[in-house]
Write a protein that holds these residues in place. Sequence first.
Motif, PDB file in Angstrom:
ATOM      1  N   GLU A  68      17.398 -14.499  13.809  1.00 38.54           N
ATOM      2  CA  GLU A  68      18.621 -15.009  14.432  1.00 38.54           C
ATOM      3  C   GLU A  68      19.769 -15.064  13.432  1.00 38.54           C
ATOM      4  N   ASP A  71      21.259 -11.873  13.110  1.00 39.25           N
ATOM      5  CA  ASP A  71      21.699 -11.369  14.406  1.00 39.25           C
ATOM      6  C   ASP A  71      20.870 -10.149  14.818  1.00 39.25           C
ATOM      7  N   ARG A 154      25.734 -21.894  14.547  1.00 38.79           N
ATOM      8  CA  ARG A 154      26.624 -21.080  15.388  1.00 38.79           C
ATOM      9  C   ARG A 154      27.416 -21.958  16.368  1.00 38.79           C
ATOM     10  N   PRO A 168      26.551 -12.050  11.748  1.00 38.83           N
ATOM     11  CA  PRO A 168      25.317 -12.463  11.064  1.00 38.83           C
ATOM     12  C   PRO A 168      25.608 -13.530  10.011  1.00 38.83           C
TER      13      PRO A 168
END
Length: 182
Positions: A68, A71, A154, A168
């Motif tokens: 994650e 990304d 995020r 990312p």
Amino acid sequence: MAHLIRFALLLTRIAAAIAAVAVILMMLTVASDAFSRQVFNARIPFVSVIVANYFMVAIAFLPLAMAEAQDRNISVDLVYGNLGPGAQRLVGLLVHVLAFATCCGLTSTMWDEAMRRYASGSVAVEDGVSMAVWQGYFLLPAGFALLAMPYLLRIVLGLAGAREAREPLIPDVSEIAGEGSQ
């Protein structure tokens, strides 16, 4: 805030490194068992238990946060690409909030299960001999808690309007190597 972000990403890198070491150890363990079977006609006890309850769980769940943060998770952008920048930010924020909530729920559920396994002293039995396996159950809540961190980052970055919320958090090693060779 920057220190908190660096700390979260450091934990993500450490978890991914542990998973990488688990891959190597699993390979060495299985190869040693195969060698022992062929050469000495004897197997190493509990190899399948160790592989299934420790190595494979660590390999599957600890690097989720790294995927994650880089990304690298699977996404399908059927509608998202046609939205305006404001709508994209809103949809991205909503997705990250839902993903964060899901990770928190899974962390809690898996923690409860790990504590039940710990309390009961969960074991695997092979050839009449027991081996404790409750420790491996703690890898699941650790993996989901670590996965929740990039989503939380995020969300915070998205609320602050930072462009890093959509990029990312950790650059991919292949991208860094590609930039250095150009």
